[in-house]
Design an enzyme around this catalytic site. Structure first.
Site, mmCIF file in Angstrom:
data_model
loop_
_atom_site.group_PDB
_atom_site.id
_atom_site.type_symbol
_atom_site.label_atom_id
_atom_site.label_comp_id
_atom_site.label_asym_id
_atom_site.label_seq_id
_atom_site.Cartn_x
_atom_site.Cartn_y
_atom_site.Cartn_z
ATOM 1 N N ILE A 25 0.847 -1.189 0.000
ATOM 2 C CA ILE A 25 0.000 0.000 0.000
ATOM 3 C C ILE A 25 0.885 1.243 0.000
ATOM 4 C CG2 ILE A 25 -0.230 0.032 2.514
ATOM 5 C CD1 ILE A 25 -3.152 1.054 2.074
ATOM 6 N N CYS A 26 0.378 2.298 -0.606
ATOM 7 C CA CYS A 26 1.023 3.603 -0.625
ATOM 8 C C CYS A 26 2.359 3.525 -1.371
ATOM 9 C CB CYS A 26 1.166 4.107 0.813
ATOM 10 S SG CYS A 26 1.408 5.880 0.950
ATOM 11 N N HIS A 27 3.485 3.647 -0.673
ATOM 12 C CA HIS A 27 4.800 3.585 -1.293
ATOM 13 C C HIS A 27 5.370 2.161 -1.271
ATOM 14 C CE1 HIS A 27 4.430 7.911 -0.674
ATOM 15 N NE2 HIS A 27 5.343 8.043 -1.616
ATOM 16 N N TRP A 46 0.786 5.030 -4.402
ATOM 17 C CA TRP A 46 0.694 6.459 -4.169
ATOM 18 C C TRP A 46 0.994 7.218 -5.452
ATOM 19 C CZ3 TRP A 46 -1.732 8.858 -0.557
ATOM 20 C CH2 TRP A 46 -1.516 10.207 -0.323
#
Length: 92
Positions: A25-27, A46
């Site tokens: 998730i995200c980075h 992201w």
């Protein structure tokens, strides 16, 4: 950063290659990029790493959660409920 640690990169590469589920998730996809395992995969993450994902040979998909084989990815904190739900379903 974790992606600068050779042991972590090798760990994730081996984990990925054995077909175990990967949740990013995200980075999180940055570690997968460094491990060179994203080529041909569908991934989200992201917004600041979209081009990195594409440069790694993956297809960026702008959805709250993307599932491609053993990889489950999500864009960011606002998508955590859907990410957790999908991740738990995979672990059943």
């Amino acid at each position: 950063m974790l992606r600068g640690e050779e042991r972590a990169v090798e760990f994730i590469k081996n984990f990925f290659e054995t077909g175990k589920p990967i949740f990013a998730i995200c980075h999180g996809p940055q570690l997968l990029i460094t491990a060179k395992v994203l080529n041909g995969m569908k991934v989200t993450g992201w917004k600041s790493i979209i081009q990195d994902i594409k440069n790694a040979g993956a297809e960026y998909v702008n959805q709250e959660v993307v599932v491609d084989d053993n990889l489950i990815s999500s864009r960011g904190p606002e998508n955590i409920p859907a990410f957790i739900k999908t991740s738990l379903e995979r672990l059943k």
